[in-house]
Design a protein around this motif. Sequence first.
Motif, PDB file in Angstrom:
ATOM      1  N   ALA A  50      84.115  86.019  24.813  1.00 13.99           N
ATOM      2  CA  ALA A  50      85.202  86.816  25.377  1.00 13.99           C
ATOM      3  C   ALA A  50      85.280  88.192  24.736  1.00 13.99           C
ATOM      4  CB  ALA A  50      86.532  86.078  25.198  1.00 13.99           C
ATOM      5  N   ARG A  51      84.769  88.302  23.521  1.00 13.84           N
ATOM      6  CA  ARG A  51      84.794  89.579  22.803  1.00 13.84           C
ATOM      7  C   ARG A  51      83.688  89.561  21.761  1.00 13.84           C
ATOM      8  NH1 ARG A  51      90.404  92.095  20.473  1.00 13.84           N
ATOM      9  NH2 ARG A  51      90.839  91.869  22.712  1.00 13.84           N
ATOM     10  N   LEU A  52      83.106  90.723  21.498  1.00 14.77           N
ATOM     11  CA  LEU A  52      82.078  90.875  20.474  1.00 14.77           C
ATOM     12  C   LEU A  52      82.455  92.076  19.613  1.00 14.77           C
ATOM     13  CD1 LEU A  52      79.326  90.230  19.179  1.00 14.77           C
ATOM     14  CD2 LEU A  52      78.235  91.524  21.030  1.00 14.77           C
ATOM     15  N   VAL A  53      82.796  91.801  18.368  1.00 17.60           N
ATOM     16  CA  VAL A  53      83.279  92.833  17.441  1.00 17.60           C
ATOM     17  C   VAL A  53      82.224  93.068  16.369  1.00 17.60           C
ATOM     18  CG1 VAL A  53      85.111  93.469  15.814  1.00 17.60           C
ATOM     19  CG2 VAL A  53      85.656  92.107  17.847  1.00 17.60           C
ATOM     20  N   THR A  54      82.041  94.315  15.978  1.00 19.95           N
ATOM     21  CA  THR A  54      81.054  94.625  14.957  1.00 19.95           C
ATOM     22  C   THR A  54      81.540  95.692  13.988  1.00 19.95           C
ATOM     23  OG1 THR A  54      78.764  95.361  14.554  1.00 19.95           O
ATOM     24  CG2 THR A  54      79.911  96.353  16.408  1.00 19.95           C
ATOM     25  N   ARG A 135      92.098  88.065  12.198  1.00 25.86           N
ATOM     26  CA  ARG A 135      93.247  87.357  12.767  1.00 25.86           C
ATOM     27  C   ARG A 135      93.875  88.138  13.920  1.00 25.86           C
ATOM     28  NH1 ARG A 135      95.543  82.971   9.909  1.00 25.86           N
ATOM     29  NH2 ARG A 135      94.346  82.370   8.067  1.00 25.86           N
ATOM     30  N   ARG A 136      93.848  89.463  13.845  1.00 27.09           N
ATOM     31  CA  ARG A 136      94.374  90.273  14.955  1.00 27.09           C
ATOM     32  C   ARG A 136      93.519  90.090  16.210  1.00 27.09           C
ATOM     33  NH1 ARG A 136      92.464  95.086  16.145  1.00 27.09           N
ATOM     34  NH2 ARG A 136      91.761  95.471  14.003  1.00 27.09           N
ATOM     35  N   HIS A 137      92.203  90.193  16.052  1.00 27.46           N
ATOM     36  CA  HIS A 137      91.322  89.995  17.205  1.00 27.46           C
ATOM     37  C   HIS A 137      91.467  88.595  17.773  1.00 27.46           C
ATOM     38  CE1 HIS A 137      89.102  93.749  17.368  1.00 27.46           C
ATOM     39  NE2 HIS A 137      88.947  93.717  16.051  1.00 27.46           N
ATOM     40  N   ASP A 138      91.561  87.601  16.890  1.00 25.78           N
ATOM     41  CA  ASP A 138      91.669  86.222  17.355  1.00 25.78           C
ATOM     42  C   ASP A 138      92.940  86.014  18.177  1.00 25.78           C
ATOM     43  OD1 ASP A 138      90.203  83.509  16.830  1.00 25.78           O
ATOM     44  OD2 ASP A 138      92.332  83.052  16.654  1.00 25.78           O
ATOM     45  N   ALA A 139      94.035  86.587  17.708  1.00 25.68           N
ATOM     46  CA  ALA A 139      95.293  86.464  18.442  1.00 25.68           C
ATOM     47  C   ALA A 139      95.200  87.162  19.798  1.00 25.68           C
ATOM     48  CB  ALA A 139      96.437  87.049  17.619  1.00 25.68           C
ATOM     49  N   GLU A 140      94.549  88.333  19.831  1.00 28.59           N
ATOM     50  CA  GLU A 140      94.408  89.061  21.095  1.00 28.59           C
ATOM     51  C   GLU A 140      93.532  88.292  22.082  1.00 28.59           C
ATOM     52  OE1 GLU A 140      94.792  93.578  19.177  1.00 28.59           O
ATOM     53  OE2 GLU A 140      92.889  92.883  20.034  1.00 28.59           O
ATOM     54  N   VAL A 141      92.422  87.737  21.588  1.00 24.76           N
ATOM     55  CA  VAL A 141      91.526  86.976  22.456  1.00 24.76           C
ATOM     56  C   VAL A 141      92.244  85.742  23.009  1.00 24.76           C
ATOM     57  CG1 VAL A 141      89.433  85.565  22.505  1.00 24.76           C
ATOM     58  CG2 VAL A 141      89.391  87.801  21.400  1.00 24.76           C
ATOM     59  N   SER A 142      92.988  85.060  22.146  1.00 24.60           N
ATOM     60  CA  SER A 142      93.735  83.879  22.590  1.00 24.60           C
ATOM     61  C   SER A 142      94.761  84.243  23.652  1.00 24.60           C
ATOM     62  CB  SER A 142      94.431  83.220  21.407  1.00 24.60           C
ATOM     63  OG  SER A 142      93.503  82.703  20.494  1.00 24.60           O
ATOM     64  N   SER A 143      95.458  85.360  23.437  1.00 21.84           N
ATOM     65  CA  SER A 143      96.484  85.792  24.378  1.00 21.84           C
ATOM     66  C   SER A 143      95.888  86.177  25.727  1.00 21.84           C
ATOM     67  CB  SER A 143      97.254  86.978  23.790  1.00 21.84           C
ATOM     68  OG  SER A 143      98.190  87.493  24.707  1.00 21.84           O
ATOM     69  N   GLN A 144      94.731  86.832  25.696  1.00 16.21           N
ATOM     70  CA  GLN A 144      94.127  87.346  26.929  1.00 16.21           C
ATOM     71  C   GLN A 144      93.260  86.323  27.656  1.00 16.21           C
ATOM     72  OE1 GLN A 144      92.027  90.925  25.791  1.00 16.21           O
ATOM     73  NE2 GLN A 144      93.845  91.821  24.843  1.00 16.21           N
ATOM     74  N   HIS A 145      92.635  85.402  26.902  1.00 20.23           N
ATOM     75  CA  HIS A 145      91.644  84.505  27.495  1.00 20.23           C
ATOM     76  C   HIS A 145      91.941  83.020  27.293  1.00 20.23           C
ATOM     77  CE1 HIS A 145      88.982  87.938  28.269  1.00 20.23           C
ATOM     78  NE2 HIS A 145      89.325  88.374  27.074  1.00 20.23           N
ATOM     79  N   GLY A 146      92.987  82.707  26.542  1.00 23.94           N
ATOM     80  CA  GLY A 146      93.336  81.310  26.324  1.00 23.94           C
ATOM     81  C   GLY A 146      92.776  80.755  25.030  1.00 23.94           C
ATOM     82  N   ASP A 147      93.308  79.613  24.625  1.00 24.82           N
ATOM     83  CA  ASP A 147      92.946  79.029  23.340  1.00 24.82           C
ATOM     84  C   ASP A 147      91.536  78.458  23.304  1.00 24.82           C
ATOM     85  OD1 ASP A 147      95.401  79.705  22.346  1.00 24.82           O
ATOM     86  OD2 ASP A 147      96.290  77.713  22.578  1.00 24.82           O
ATOM     87  N   ASP A 148      90.898  78.291  24.453  1.00 21.71           N
ATOM     88  CA  ASP A 148      89.530  77.777  24.481  1.00 21.71           C
ATOM     89  C   ASP A 148      88.492  78.902  24.413  1.00 21.71           C
ATOM     90  OD1 ASP A 148      90.339  75.127  24.639  1.00 21.71           O
ATOM     91  OD2 ASP A 148      90.446  75.175  26.832  1.00 21.71           O
ATOM     92  N   ALA A 149      88.958  80.126  24.316  1.00 21.32           N
ATOM     93  CA  ALA A 149      88.042  81.265  24.298  1.00 21.32           C
ATOM     94  C   ALA A 149      87.229  81.305  23.005  1.00 21.32           C
ATOM     95  CB  ALA A 149      88.814  82.570  24.475  1.00 21.32           C
ATOM     96  N   VAL A 150      86.050  81.908  23.105  1.00 19.73           N
ATOM     97  CA  VAL A 150      85.157  82.074  21.961  1.00 19.73           C
ATOM     98  C   VAL A 150      84.798  83.553  21.847  1.00 19.73           C
ATOM     99  CG1 VAL A 150      82.935  81.433  20.936  1.00 19.73           C
ATOM    100  CG2 VAL A 150      84.198  79.772  22.320  1.00 19.73           C
ATOM    101  N   TRP A 151      84.837  84.072  20.653  1.00 20.46           N
ATOM    102  CA  TRP A 151      84.431  85.454  20.434  1.00 20.46           C
ATOM    103  C   TRP A 151      83.570  85.521  19.188  1.00 20.46           C
ATOM    104  CZ3 TRP A 151      86.397  88.696  16.348  1.00 20.46           C
ATOM    105  CH2 TRP A 151      87.384  88.110  15.554  1.00 20.46           C
TER     106      TRP A 151
END
Length: 231
Positions: A50-54, A135-151
């Motif tokens: 769902a997201r790729l951060v570097t 933790r900020r990215h994880d919360a954003e990904v969860s909010s936007q894509h759901g708790d089953d999302a992977v980044w």
Amino acid sequence: MATVILVRHGRTTANATAVLAGRAEGVVLDDVGREQVARAGDRLATLRLARLVTSPLERTCETADAIAAGQAADIQPLVDEGVVEVDYGEWQGRSLKELAGDELWKVVQRQPSAVTFPGGESLVAAAARAVSAVRRHDAEVSSQHGDDAVWALVSHGDILKAVLADALGSHLDQFQRIVVDPGSISVVRYTADRPYVLAVNTHQGPVALPPVSADAVPGGGAGPSRSGTET
């Protein structure tokens, strides 16, 4: 909450010559490193990220590009200064053999929380900014894509060790017990109650994401449904 795949960049020219690269420019992957990140990309190809951060440094961007290339859907790496390499200050660019003779080296090994690199930052500050960013990215990904999302996050050895130490509930002074090799993959799933560390420093096999309930299962649970799956 979502699941984060922690990827250390592949081996670099500095790693191969035992030099502390820090934030120096021009430090890129060597042939071994390119093979490592290609393998990491293959291992993650079956996951829909769902997201790729570097980190913004060249070696991490090269690694993130290899991961993005393996994804079925187009994904653009998102650069975040919060997960950049530790600012090693005057230690940057020096050989590890030389640094091992410095008195501060012993403190780095035994009490990292007391270390501030001359002309650089403290390991406490580096850990705090990295954990906050994850933790900020994880919360954003969860909010936007759901708790089953992977980044996925691509960063550096000490940064990823600090993130894993936090997820394990360990004091920063214990983080030297964690090994994170170039090109390796680790996995953390955050929940409302606690983080779960699903894998650390893996190099081979598909990345399995076993279900995690809100409560830890006495006895350890059933694990992945597919027999022989490695993490």
